[in-house]
Motif scaffolding. Structure first.
Motif, PDB file in Angstrom:
ATOM      1  N   GLY A 194       0.481  -1.498  -0.082  1.00 42.85           N
ATOM      2  CA  GLY A 194       0.219  -0.220  -0.575  1.00 42.85           C
ATOM      3  C   GLY A 194       0.955   1.370   0.056  1.00 42.85           C
ATOM      4  O   GLY A 194       2.116   1.369   0.064  1.00 42.85           O
ATOM      5  N   ASN A 195       0.044   2.604   0.266  1.00 41.14           N
ATOM      6  CA  ASN A 195       0.643   3.617   0.099  1.00 41.14           C
ATOM      7  C   ASN A 195       1.842   3.720   1.866  1.00 41.14           C
ATOM      8  O   ASN A 195       1.452   3.459   2.544  1.00 41.14           O
ATOM      9  CB  ASN A 195       0.433   5.124   0.366  1.00 41.14           C
ATOM     10  CG  ASN A 195       0.814   6.187   0.236  1.00 41.14           C
ATOM     11  OD1 ASN A 195       1.658   6.286   1.189  1.00 41.14           O
ATOM     12  ND2 ASN A 195       1.069   6.809  -0.869  1.00 41.14           N
ATOM     13  N   SER A 196       3.252   4.156   1.275  1.00 37.85           N
ATOM     14  CA  SER A 196       3.978   3.648   2.377  1.00 37.85           C
ATOM     15  C   SER A 196       3.681   5.187   3.082  1.00 37.85           C
ATOM     16  O   SER A 196       3.607   4.156   4.880  1.00 37.85           O
ATOM     17  CB  SER A 196       5.374   3.436   2.026  1.00 37.85           C
ATOM     18  OG  SER A 196       6.127   4.336   1.211  1.00 37.85           O
ATOM     19  N   GLU A 197       4.318   5.818   2.911  1.00 36.87           N
ATOM     20  CA  GLU A 197       3.548   6.908   3.967  1.00 36.87           C
ATOM     21  C   GLU A 197       2.703   7.015   4.710  1.00 36.87           C
ATOM     22  O   GLU A 197       2.344   7.322   6.043  1.00 36.87           O
ATOM     23  CB  GLU A 197       3.616   8.142   2.827  1.00 36.87           C
ATOM     24  CG  GLU A 197       4.824   8.875   2.464  1.00 36.87           C
ATOM     25  CD  GLU A 197       4.701  10.103   1.954  1.00 36.87           C
ATOM     26  OE1 GLU A 197       4.198  10.700   1.874  1.00 36.87           O
ATOM     27  OE2 GLU A 197       5.973  10.216   0.542  1.00 36.87           O
ATOM     28  N   THR A 198       1.180   6.577   4.294  1.00 40.45           N
ATOM     29  CA  THR A 198      -0.114   6.476   4.497  1.00 40.45           C
ATOM     30  C   THR A 198       0.155   5.167   5.802  1.00 40.45           C
ATOM     31  O   THR A 198      -0.610   6.030   6.763  1.00 40.45           O
ATOM     32  CB  THR A 198      -1.268   6.326   3.911  1.00 40.45           C
ATOM     33  OG1 THR A 198      -1.276   7.201   2.568  1.00 40.45           O
ATOM     34  CG2 THR A 198      -2.519   6.275   4.391  1.00 40.45           C
ATOM     35  N   LEU A 199       0.304   4.443   5.728  1.00 41.83           N
ATOM     36  CA  LEU A 199       0.675   3.662   6.798  1.00 41.83           C
ATOM     37  C   LEU A 199       1.463   3.607   7.661  1.00 41.83           C
ATOM     38  O   LEU A 199       1.533   3.046   8.992  1.00 41.83           O
ATOM     39  CB  LEU A 199       1.132   2.164   5.547  1.00 41.83           C
ATOM     40  CG  LEU A 199       0.500   1.933   4.688  1.00 41.83           C
ATOM     41  CD1 LEU A 199       0.610   0.578   3.575  1.00 41.83           C
ATOM     42  CD2 LEU A 199      -1.067   1.009   4.728  1.00 41.83           C
ATOM     43  N   ILE A 200       2.486   3.838   7.297  1.00 41.89           N
ATOM     44  CA  ILE A 200       3.653   4.721   8.240  1.00 41.89           C
ATOM     45  C   ILE A 200       2.797   5.929   9.450  1.00 41.89           C
ATOM     46  O   ILE A 200       3.203   5.656  10.791  1.00 41.89           O
ATOM     47  CB  ILE A 200       5.336   4.881   7.771  1.00 41.89           C
ATOM     48  CG1 ILE A 200       5.645   3.774   7.174  1.00 41.89           C
ATOM     49  CG2 ILE A 200       6.221   5.769   8.947  1.00 41.89           C
ATOM     50  CD1 ILE A 200       7.166   4.065   6.376  1.00 41.89           C
ATOM     51  N   SER A 201       2.630   6.312   8.801  1.00 43.86           N
ATOM     52  CA  SER A 201       2.001   7.360   9.312  1.00 43.86           C
ATOM     53  C   SER A 201       0.510   7.268  10.632  1.00 43.86           C
ATOM     54  O   SER A 201       0.720   7.292  11.342  1.00 43.86           O
ATOM     55  CB  SER A 201       1.219   9.078   8.368  1.00 43.86           C
ATOM     56  OG  SER A 201       2.459   9.480   7.898  1.00 43.86           O
ATOM     57  N   ALA A 202      -0.208   5.923   9.562  1.00 42.57           N
ATOM     58  CA  ALA A 202      -1.369   5.839  10.371  1.00 42.57           C
ATOM     59  C   ALA A 202      -0.636   4.796  12.030  1.00 42.57           C
ATOM     60  O   ALA A 202      -2.061   4.506  12.967  1.00 42.57           O
ATOM     61  CB  ALA A 202      -2.327   4.429   9.773  1.00 42.57           C
ATOM     62  N   LEU A 203       0.187   4.564  11.828  1.00 40.26           N
ATOM     63  CA  LEU A 203       1.334   3.830  12.743  1.00 40.26           C
ATOM     64  C   LEU A 203       1.518   4.253  13.859  1.00 40.26           C
ATOM     65  O   LEU A 203       1.449   4.509  15.091  1.00 40.26           O
ATOM     66  CB  LEU A 203       2.026   2.495  12.097  1.00 40.26           C
ATOM     67  CG  LEU A 203       1.194   0.962  11.658  1.00 40.26           C
ATOM     68  CD1 LEU A 203       2.624   0.417  10.967  1.00 40.26           C
ATOM     69  CD2 LEU A 203       0.671   0.503  12.068  1.00 40.26           C
ATOM     70  N   LYS A 204       2.489   5.219  13.314  1.00 43.01           N
ATOM     71  CA  LYS A 204       3.084   6.557  14.074  1.00 43.01           C
ATOM     72  C   LYS A 204       2.551   7.368  14.499  1.00 43.01           C
ATOM     73  O   LYS A 204       2.733   8.061  15.201  1.00 43.01           O
ATOM     74  CB  LYS A 204       4.014   6.817  13.322  1.00 43.01           C
ATOM     75  CG  LYS A 204       5.460   5.479  13.316  1.00 43.01           C
ATOM     76  CD  LYS A 204       7.100   6.406  13.043  1.00 43.01           C
ATOM     77  CE  LYS A 204       7.625   4.960  12.451  1.00 43.01           C
ATOM     78  NZ  LYS A 204       8.833   5.430  12.485  1.00 43.01           N
TER      79      LYS A 204
END
Length: 235
Positions: A194-204
């Motif tokens: 998926g969109n890496s920026e979106t996924l990382i932002s959601a986790l952090k």
């Protein structure tokens, strides 16, 4: 007596000439008649053939007109279908894209693309803690990560290379976890496409999954990956 014979011979010559002329004239008349008869016969046959070909030509022209009318009708139907397809092309495209997403979620198709890798490790041993469960990875930790990734739009998720499906189940057995009946030891690598920026932002996000894992003494690393390859329906 001699004059009489001479006269008879003279008459005979005239008769011969007259007879010859009559024969020639009769031949010419007969020949002309035959020519006229043959010409009439030929003309009659020619007229019959002409009438036949004219009739055939008219029939072919009528058939061509019928075929042309059918062709124009079929062309009209094709134009109507093309117009209908053009009007609904966007709908079909959206439905096809939605079907593709569903197949990816169901694990029926191989998946590849950018995404992230989340690695969960047991925390360092704490001699002050009497319960080892306080610093090891549990199924609840994995569920937190997986659920957040799904909510954030991950197209496909795998744990230690095992592709998850909607009916996949995860169970913790001490230092290992069982995914769909297969056991995997720590560390646990959770990959998501998926969109890496979106996924990382959601986790952090503040107070989110990453902070909760840290609070539970779980060692967490999150990294973006340019290209992740996943087979369909599992490893």
């Amino acid at each position: 007596m001699g004059r009489l014979q001479h006269k008879q011979g003279k008459i005979t010559k005239k008769h011969f000439i007259s007879l010859f002329v009559c024969i020639v004239t009769g031949f010419i008349i007969g020949y002309s008649y035959n020519l006229a008869k043959d010409d009439k016969t030929l003309r009659s046959k020619f007229l019959e053939q002409e009438d036949y070909y004219r009739t055939e030509l008219i029939n072919q022209q009528e058939r061509n007109k019928e075929l042309m009318d059918e062709l124009n009708e079929l062309k009209g139907q094709i134009r109507e279908h093309e117009q209908s397809l053009t009007e609904h092309a966007e709908d079909y495209k959206e439905l096809a894209q939605e079907a593709e997403k569903l197949r990816l979620i169901l694990g029926e198709l191989p998946a590849h693309g950018e995404g992230i890798k989340v690695t969960l490790k047991d925390g360092d041993y704490d001699p002050k803690s009497t319960n080892p469960n306080d610093y090891i990875v549990h199924e609840s930790h994995i569920f937190m990560v997986v659920n957040e990734l799904k909510i954030s739009g991950a197209e496909a998720i795998a744990i230690n290379g095992h592709r998850l499906k909607p009916n996949s189940y995860i169970h913790c057995n001490g230092p290992v976890i069982t995914v769909d009946g297969k056991q995997y030891p720590a560390p646990f690598e959770i990959e998501a496409i998926g969109n890496s920026e979106t996924l990382i932002s959601a986790l952090k996000i503040t107070g989110g999954v990453f902070d909760q894992l840290i609070n539970d003494s779980i060692v967490v690393t999150i990294q973006a990956v340019d290209n992740i390859q996943m087979a369909k329906g599992g490893r």
